[in-house]
Design an enzyme around this catalytic site. Structure first.
Site, PDB file in Angstrom:
ATOM      1  N   GLU B 218      45.492  66.949  33.992  1.00  0.00           N
ATOM      2  CA  GLU B 218      46.027  66.976  32.875  1.00  0.00           C
ATOM      3  C   GLU B 218      44.384  66.845  32.006  1.00  0.00           C
ATOM      4  O   GLU B 218      43.764  66.114  32.180  1.00  0.00           O
ATOM      5  CB  GLU B 218      46.763  65.618  32.560  1.00  0.00           C
ATOM      6  CG  GLU B 218      47.239  65.725  30.918  1.00  0.00           C
ATOM      7  CD  GLU B 218      46.409  64.957  30.059  1.00  0.00           C
ATOM      8  OE1 GLU B 218      45.576  65.756  29.544  1.00  0.00           O
ATOM      9  OE2 GLU B 218      46.645  63.964  29.720  1.00  0.00           O
ATOM     10  N   CYS B 255      44.178  62.042  24.562  1.00  0.00           N
ATOM     11  CA  CYS B 255      44.157  63.335  24.857  1.00  0.00           C
ATOM     12  C   CYS B 255      45.116  63.946  23.993  1.00  0.00           C
ATOM     13  O   CYS B 255      45.421  65.242  23.782  1.00  0.00           O
ATOM     14  CB  CYS B 255      44.593  63.768  26.368  1.00  0.00           C
ATOM     15  SG  CYS B 255      46.035  62.698  26.818  1.00  0.00           S
TER      16      CYS B 255
END
Lengths: 482, 482
Positions: B218, B255
């Site tokens: 990720e 993120c």
């Protein structure tokens, strides 16, 4: 690929039911080709008429199964977790998830199934069902068959009023167009059925792209069959007959044919050997689907038999003519087999190797030494498994499908089928290329957070207007949400 | 890795309920560290106490959610298709499928979540829940925190009577050990949260192995937020305040922080700009979790602002001291933005860029120009979406989670969460790294064909002794099979 990219923008917006209608039309168009298709396949592949008609039914049958899946909607994996504005310290958002298509898919047709794993095979059907446009690179072994099927799909595209780019077809006997298709930035996934070498080459190309994409390559395996002592003792003749028939079915040109038999020197062993040899001797050699495949089979058997530790146990006695593949059965001791990984490789065709173990532990040693497999099979009678602790666990670890007292050829198209196993059986063991779950290769989940009812896709609305299965607050239900 | 490989053979055989007990014990051991953990994290990461306590709760909470999942069993995706010996021309086999663990998993801890995405974070919890042993390479930014948590897990392993190798922990401030872990033939999958460069390097290593393995990386994104005219006109002040708060939360070290704002020059635009500038000016600079991260943020902002087409719209006015990250907001015209992909890159930290469009079509052009994203967000009021045909579809195509009238920071841990999007947001958009579905990364389906009841796993027996959800002949049910 540019046409496929443009068409995707339109095609992805079709409802599941619209796509189902389109898929069923493809099936109708395939049948509409009539006997011309049957004869073309027979001419190009040396396959007998019964098999070709059966494979046509299977091909259309699996397209229709994907249509049924679209109608009932479970493939969307709709999940709803209701929000809670009262939750402390932070309110819980309303989250609803479903699968969406990923984009244009490139499919490489297989050689050994000119219909069921080729232009309109499972890869194409599942990718189209998922809402993706598809470009197929036809297999050079059956170009006329490929063109006929491609034309049938194009007719269905036209009659459905869809953009042409929903389906594209490319013929090329070399590697260049395939390479370009995989490297094209518009391509979002690849489906492939064939050799380990071919599958790995595509995988490497895809992994090396600036944007890597998944390659679902089903690359076959030796499909080990373990025969335990009670089974050997009580049923050696019938087991030998079933296994040899499975190995040699369709000239051994199935990715699930059992090329590796594993047993122990126990009661009935000598009879089993005799039965196997008898069956192999009486198996007629058959034409393979192309000359190059036959040549590869001959090279493959020569290579594996060049190991001095392998003894030729039996050979077809009835084979005549250089155009036929000779069924061969070899024998090797477990210690020798474990020591030489080159003996573990698939020989595509009617070849099988019997591995003889000295003990129960050695059976597990043989299994542990193997690479990933599509299937593993166990023959075992009368609860003798109590003496083989860990055997089932070892077999499961190596395969995608484990069979008891059966043969691995014959891959049922259903929800519970897993056709794909640890590498190199396939490049991604988490997915199947046969059965309706194959659609999951070409879709991905998207969550909608805090959307009002009128902006949600039908599948996620409280009222459940499509009446599909949904996981609502962790319970599966078709009920609307109050 | 050898210890992990040996331990896997034992650990994979534990029932779901036994694994659930083990997971809950990990949570208890983490709390048992007490305030020493809180202070260590604060010292190593500059994060405030409230955040650290909250993250500890989240970490243990998500471990417990995986334990609940194991107790209820739906993760197994048990599918049963009954056989039919009467079917012609061939009998239908009995096929039953469920998920099995894949083998030892290597986890790379993230820097920005020292607890929730690190040693005992979602990757470790989901891999252990799936029945896999785990080896974690700790993040060099918080070695003491990593060691404390690793020790807690090791205590839980010991107290559960499991082999030591179920959990391994490695510290290394360089790249060598990570490379060796990924290349080790016993490793079957990799979990990673961090930069695109780091994730891609691991992906390339894994894809180049003789047996390629999946890497679930990720890698973050810019999380575009589109503000449509009605929202802009009616609510510019509140939207500006929420967006700037989301961008700057935790010094922008999420993120999912929205680094890209997209709007049109319509009514309220000037006020929106004024509100944004006001909010950014009044946002205090904050320490980042390490000096090297701060340096990277400074280099990143310098680099993106070196584009002459980008104008600095606002900057924090209150920042003092070189150890703090300065919140910055830039402005660029859509045409310039579309032309320069280097402006599309994430600047990790409290930076955001406002893209100004001339028309509705241009909003879609901006979206289409972007790479894959973890999230996309839409602010839209009063059914104005009728004028933006195709916008939702474009947003969906680019992301894993689409939000309406909200901010993307804050990732709920639940079944309907999708945290992962098209590359480079993550390496495999078909899976999530947050929420219980994260377990699906580390398991694979296996079919049992024609097994008698007493040899089937409990989960697949007719009586359904565990009472789990199963798809039986394509219907979800907890009922036994008669």
């Amino acid at each position: 690929m540019e046409a496929a990219g443009r068409a995707f923008k339109v095609y992805k917006k079709l409802s599941g039911r619209e796509r189902a209608k389109f898929l069923r039309l493809i099936g109708k168009e395939i049948y509409a080709i009539g006997d011309d298709l049957i004869h073309t396949v027979m001419e190009e592949t040396n396959l007998p008429e019964g098999r070709v008609r059966g494979e046509r039914d299977r091909t259309v049958g699996q397209i229709d199964k994907f249509a049924d899946l679209l109608d009932e909607g479970s493939w969307l994996n709709a999940v709803i977790d209701a929000g809670d504005v009262e939750r402390s310290p932070l309110p819980k958002p309303d989250l609803r998830k479903l699968h969406v298509p990923i984009g244009p898919v490139v499919v490489f047709g297989a050689g050994n199934f000119p219909l069921a794993f080729s232009v309109a095979g499972g890869d194409t059907a599942s990718a189209l069902a998922g809402g993706n446009s598809v470009v197929v690179k036809g297999h050079p072994a059956h170009p006329k068959t490929g063109a006929l099927i491609a034309n049938a799909i194009k007719q269905a595209v036209k009659k459905s009023g869809l953009p042409e780019g929903v389906f594209g077809f490319i013929e090329d006997s070399g590697y260049e167009s395939g390479e370009l298709l995989v490297k094209n930035p518009l391509t979002k996934a690849v489906g492939f059925t064939g050799s380990e070498r071919g599958g790995r080459a595509l995988y490497n190309l895809a992994a090396g792209r600036p944007e890597p994409i998944p390659v679902f390559a089903e690359m076959g395996s030796v499909n080990p069959v373990v025969v335990l002592p009670n089974a050997l003792k009580n049923d050696h003749a019938s087991i030998a007959s079933k296994l040899v028939a499975s190995v040699n079915m369709g000239a051994g040109q199935f990715c699930t044919n059992p090329g590796l038999l594993i047993t122990t020197k126990s009661d009935g062993f000598d009879d089993f050997i005799e039965n196997l040899v008898h069956e192999v001797k009486n198996t007629e050699g058959a034409e393979m689907y192309s000359e190059s495949i036959l040549r590869n089979y001959q090279l493959g058997t020569d290579k594996i038999l060049s190991h001095s530790e392998i003894k030729v146990l039996g050979k077809s006695g009835s084979t005549t003519g250089p155009e036929k593949a000779v069924p061969v059965l070899g024998l090797v001791k477990a210690t020798d087999f474990i020591a030489k990984p080159s003996m573990h490789e698939e020989v595509f065709g009617p070849f099988s190797l019997l591995v003889v173990c000295e003990s129960a532990e050695q059976i597990i040693d043989v299994i542990e030494a193997l690479k990933g497999q599509l299937t593993t099979t166990l023959w075992s009678y009368e609860d003798e498994l109590d003496n083989y602790s860990g055997l089932i666990s070892s077999l499961v670890e190596k395969c995608g499908r484990l069979l008891l007292n059966g043969v691995p050829t014959g891959v049922e198209v259903c929800s519970a089928m897993q056709h794909g196993g640890p590498y190199p059986a396939s490049t991604d063991s988490r997915f199947t290329s046969v059965g309706v779950s194959a659609i999951l290769r070409f879709v991905r989940p998207v969550s909608y957070q805090d959307f009002p009812q009128h902006l949600l896709p039908e599948e996620l609305k409280n009222t459940n207007p499509l009446g599909i299965w949904r996981l609502v607050d962790n319970q599966w239900t078709k009920d609307p949400i109050k």
